[in-house]
Scaffold this motif. Structure first.
Motif, PDB file in Angstrom:
ATOM      1  N   UNK A   1       3.394  14.635  26.365  1.00  0.00           N
ATOM      2  CA  UNK A   1       3.830  15.836  25.756  1.00  0.00           C
ATOM      3  C   UNK A   1       3.436  16.195  24.368  1.00  0.00           C
ATOM      4  N   UNK A   2       3.755  15.138  23.491  1.00  0.00           N
ATOM      5  CA  UNK A   2       3.031  15.049  22.118  1.00  0.00           C
ATOM      6  C   UNK A   2       1.738  15.233  22.055  1.00  0.00           C
ATOM      7  N   UNK A   3       1.069  14.421  22.993  1.00  0.00           N
ATOM      8  CA  UNK A   3      -0.286  14.522  22.825  1.00  0.00           C
ATOM      9  C   UNK A   3      -1.012  16.101  23.072  1.00  0.00           C
ATOM     10  N   UNK A   4      -0.133  16.587  24.178  1.00  0.00           N
ATOM     11  CA  UNK A   4      -0.707  17.919  24.417  1.00  0.00           C
ATOM     12  C   UNK A   4      -0.473  18.883  23.231  1.00  0.00           C
ATOM     13  N   UNK A   5       0.692  18.863  22.518  1.00  0.00           N
ATOM     14  CA  UNK A   5       1.150  19.687  21.502  1.00  0.00           C
ATOM     15  C   UNK A   5       0.085  19.499  20.403  1.00  0.00           C
ATOM     16  N   UNK A   6      -0.546  18.075  19.994  1.00  0.00           N
ATOM     17  CA  UNK A   6      -1.411  17.715  18.945  1.00  0.00           C
ATOM     18  C   UNK A   6      -2.736  18.017  19.388  1.00  0.00           C
TER      19      UNK A   6
ATOM     20  N   UNK B   1       0.824  -1.040  -0.043  1.00  0.00           N
ATOM     21  CA  UNK B   1       0.004   0.142  -0.067  1.00  0.00           C
ATOM     22  C   UNK B   1       1.000   1.133  -0.218  1.00  0.00           C
ATOM     23  N   UNK B   2       0.715   2.177  -0.931  1.00  0.00           N
ATOM     24  CA  UNK B   2       1.479   3.217  -1.151  1.00  0.00           C
ATOM     25  C   UNK B   2       0.932   4.516  -0.664  1.00  0.00           C
ATOM     26  N   UNK B   3      -0.476   4.495  -0.003  1.00  0.00           N
ATOM     27  CA  UNK B   3      -1.076   5.570   0.276  1.00  0.00           C
ATOM     28  C   UNK B   3      -0.903   5.831   1.896  1.00  0.00           C
ATOM     29  N   UNK B   4       0.291   6.250   1.984  1.00  0.00           N
ATOM     30  CA  UNK B   4       0.816   6.710   3.291  1.00  0.00           C
ATOM     31  C   UNK B   4      -0.014   7.762   4.051  1.00  0.00           C
ATOM     32  N   UNK B   5      -0.294   7.811   5.319  1.00  0.00           N
ATOM     33  CA  UNK B   5      -1.185   8.675   5.928  1.00  0.00           C
ATOM     34  C   UNK B   5      -0.129   9.942   6.460  1.00  0.00           C
ATOM     35  N   UNK B   6      -0.208  11.120   5.923  1.00  0.00           N
ATOM     36  CA  UNK B   6       0.698  12.331   6.308  1.00  0.00           C
ATOM     37  C   UNK B   6       0.210  12.619   7.768  1.00  0.00           C
ATOM     38  N   UNK B   7      -0.996  12.471   8.238  1.00  0.00           N
ATOM     39  CA  UNK B   7      -1.228  12.818   9.704  1.00  0.00           C
ATOM     40  C   UNK B   7      -0.470  11.884  10.798  1.00  0.00           C
ATOM     41  N   UNK B   8      -0.318  10.598  10.052  1.00  0.00           N
ATOM     42  CA  UNK B   8       0.370   9.752  11.077  1.00  0.00           C
ATOM     43  C   UNK B   8       2.108   9.957  11.266  1.00  0.00           C
ATOM     44  N   UNK B   9       2.412  10.531   9.781  1.00  0.00           N
ATOM     45  CA  UNK B   9       3.805  11.054   9.788  1.00  0.00           C
ATOM     46  C   UNK B   9       4.316  12.300  10.689  1.00  0.00           C
ATOM     47  N   UNK B  10       3.113  13.117  10.685  1.00  0.00           N
ATOM     48  CA  UNK B  10       3.306  14.216  11.658  1.00  0.00           C
ATOM     49  C   UNK B  10       3.347  13.878  13.274  1.00  0.00           C
ATOM     50  N   UNK B  11       2.421  12.909  13.564  1.00  0.00           N
ATOM     51  CA  UNK B  11       2.354  12.424  14.784  1.00  0.00           C
ATOM     52  C   UNK B  11       3.590  11.927  15.231  1.00  0.00           C
ATOM     53  N   UNK B  12       4.200  11.228  14.263  1.00  0.00           N
ATOM     54  CA  UNK B  12       5.502  10.506  14.567  1.00  0.00           C
ATOM     55  C   UNK B  12       6.647  11.312  14.855  1.00  0.00           C
ATOM     56  N   UNK B  13       6.815  12.655  14.036  1.00  0.00           N
ATOM     57  CA  UNK B  13       7.661  13.647  14.331  1.00  0.00           C
ATOM     58  C   UNK B  13       7.366  14.088  15.776  1.00  0.00           C
ATOM     59  N   UNK B  14       6.236  14.653  15.818  1.00  0.00           N
ATOM     60  CA  UNK B  14       6.139  15.471  17.247  1.00  0.00           C
ATOM     61  C   UNK B  14       6.451  14.481  18.344  1.00  0.00           C
ATOM     62  N   UNK B  15       6.089  13.019  18.454  1.00  0.00           N
ATOM     63  CA  UNK B  15       6.408  12.160  19.508  1.00  0.00           C
ATOM     64  C   UNK B  15       7.900  12.190  19.482  1.00  0.00           C
TER      65      UNK B  15
ATOM     66  N   UNK C   1      14.338  12.716   7.499  1.00  0.00           N
ATOM     67  CA  UNK C   1      13.902  13.146   6.189  1.00  0.00           C
ATOM     68  C   UNK C   1      12.479  13.715   6.401  1.00  0.00           C
ATOM     69  N   UNK C   2      11.674  13.091   7.203  1.00  0.00           N
ATOM     70  CA  UNK C   2      10.421  13.699   7.489  1.00  0.00           C
ATOM     71  C   UNK C   2      10.377  15.030   7.887  1.00  0.00           C
ATOM     72  N   UNK C   3      11.219  15.530   8.819  1.00  0.00           N
ATOM     73  CA  UNK C   3      11.259  16.785   9.266  1.00  0.00           C
ATOM     74  C   UNK C   3      11.628  17.961   8.055  1.00  0.00           C
ATOM     75  N   UNK C   4      12.522  17.166   7.419  1.00  0.00           N
ATOM     76  CA  UNK C   4      13.037  18.218   5.874  1.00  0.00           C
ATOM     77  C   UNK C   4      11.805  18.424   5.014  1.00  0.00           C
ATOM     78  N   UNK C   5      10.888  17.075   5.028  1.00  0.00           N
ATOM     79  CA  UNK C   5       9.865  17.078   3.866  1.00  0.00           C
ATOM     80  C   UNK C   5       8.623  18.007   4.656  1.00  0.00           C
ATOM     81  N   UNK C   6       8.479  17.929   5.583  1.00  0.00           N
ATOM     82  CA  UNK C   6       7.213  18.713   6.425  1.00  0.00           C
ATOM     83  C   UNK C   6       7.652  20.303   6.518  1.00  0.00           C
ATOM     84  N   UNK C   7       8.998  20.467   6.529  1.00  0.00           N
ATOM     85  CA  UNK C   7       9.229  21.953   6.452  1.00  0.00           C
ATOM     86  C   UNK C   7       8.997  22.507   5.198  1.00  0.00           C
TER      87      UNK C   7
END
Length: 302
Positions: free
Chosen positions: A24-29, A2-16, A71-77
């Motif tokens: 703390x991550x739960x408070x931020x998000x 499956x190539x349909x990766x969830x961007x929301x999950x990626x953002x959650x991983x980066x914050x965690x 790589x995710x941090x760079x992509x999200x920026x």
């Protein structure tokens, strides 16, 4: 895979990973620890690797997690920058507007003056004004707005009516003196007519829109340019159909006269058309508003 990766999950991983703590991550998000845990598990399942080793007391990134985080941090920026740039571009009164318009007096004098006053009012906005006469497709031809004469097909576009254009059936007194004066539109096939883009002229009885007639016309001169048609009529080459805007001075000077008193060509509506887009850029909103409010002030005193 499956190539349909969830961007929301990626953002959650980066914050965690950046917060090094689920609470703390739960408070931020603005979410819950359990929901973040499900998001991380979903991402790891998709990738088939562990990104964060977690225990009841601590957590740490795996080797794959550290590489993925960078790589995710760079992509999200880049995504955040793209979003900010797009929003700023849409909200600011700058950028380009692509416009298609009929030519002649309406386009080359009235619309040009309107556009020039608009860009003086908003100097960071540029306008590309195109006088191609063919029917354009706003989406395929990349136009933001189109000025058009005549009744419109239901195209899914928004159309704002700017005015009704009065039309005249005219000829020079010399032509009528030499060839006679038709008294009914159905006699036009016996006369030379100056033909533009329409070779069937529709007339209505004055005072009665219900009584109408359509006449096929012919002539020795055919041209889609209104000014050229006027010059041909002044030269005595035939009967012409023109908007009154093209020849008020010639009519006042009796150089061109109305052919019929009991019949007239219906007025032609004139519109500005644009996309039905609730996220319309601010520059285009301002131009449509300016056009709607100011257009009639540019019409000559007829």
């Amino acid at each position: 895979m499956n190539t349909e990766i969830n961007l929301v999950d990626i953002r959650a991983f980066v914050v965690i990973a950046e917060q090094r703590n689920f609470t703390l991550a739960a408070e931020v998000l603005g979410g819950s620890r359990s929901h973040l845990s499900k998001q991380l598990l979903s991402l790891e399942t998709f990738l088939g690797v562990s990104l964060i080793i977690r225990t009841t007391r601590t957590q740490r990134l795996t080797e794959q997690g550290e590489s993925f985080l960078l790589q995710c941090q760079q992509a999200l920026q880049q995504i955040d920058l793209a979003v900010a740039t797009t929003v700023e571009s849409a909200e600011q009164l700058k950028g380009n507007i692509y416009i298609n318009c009929v030519g002649g007096v309406i386009g080359e004098e009235i619309v040009v003056q309107l556009v020039n006053d608009f860009i003086q009012l908003y100097p960071d906005i540029t306008v590309d004004l195109d006088f191609s006469s063919q029917r354009v497709d706003l989406i395929e031809d990349h136009f933001d707005a189109v000025f058009r004469m005549g009744e419109l097909a239901d195209s899914g576009l928004i159309a704002r009516k700017l005015m009704d254009i009065k039309n005249c059936t005219l000829a020079s007194p010399e032509y009528l003196a030499q060839y006679g004066h038709p008294t009914h539109p159905n006699q036009l096939n016996k006369f030379a007519c100056i033909v533009g883009s329409i070779n069937h002229w529709r007339f209505e009885k004055v005072g009665s829109a219900k009584e109408s007639i359509e006449v096929a016309i012919k002539g020795n001169f055919r041209c889609k340019n209104g000014r050229a048609m006027k010059v041909s009529a002044l030269a005595g080459n035939g009967i012409v159909r023109l908007p009154y805007l093209y020849c008020p001075e010639e009519i006042r000077a009796n150089q061109l006269v109305e052919v019929f008193t009991d019949w007239h060509i219906p007025d032609t509506p004139f519109y500005v058309l644009y996309h039905k887009d609730k996220f319309q850029p601010e520059r285009l909103k301002k131009f449509i508003q300016f056009t709607h409010e100011k257009f009639k002030t540019y019409l000559p005193d007829l």
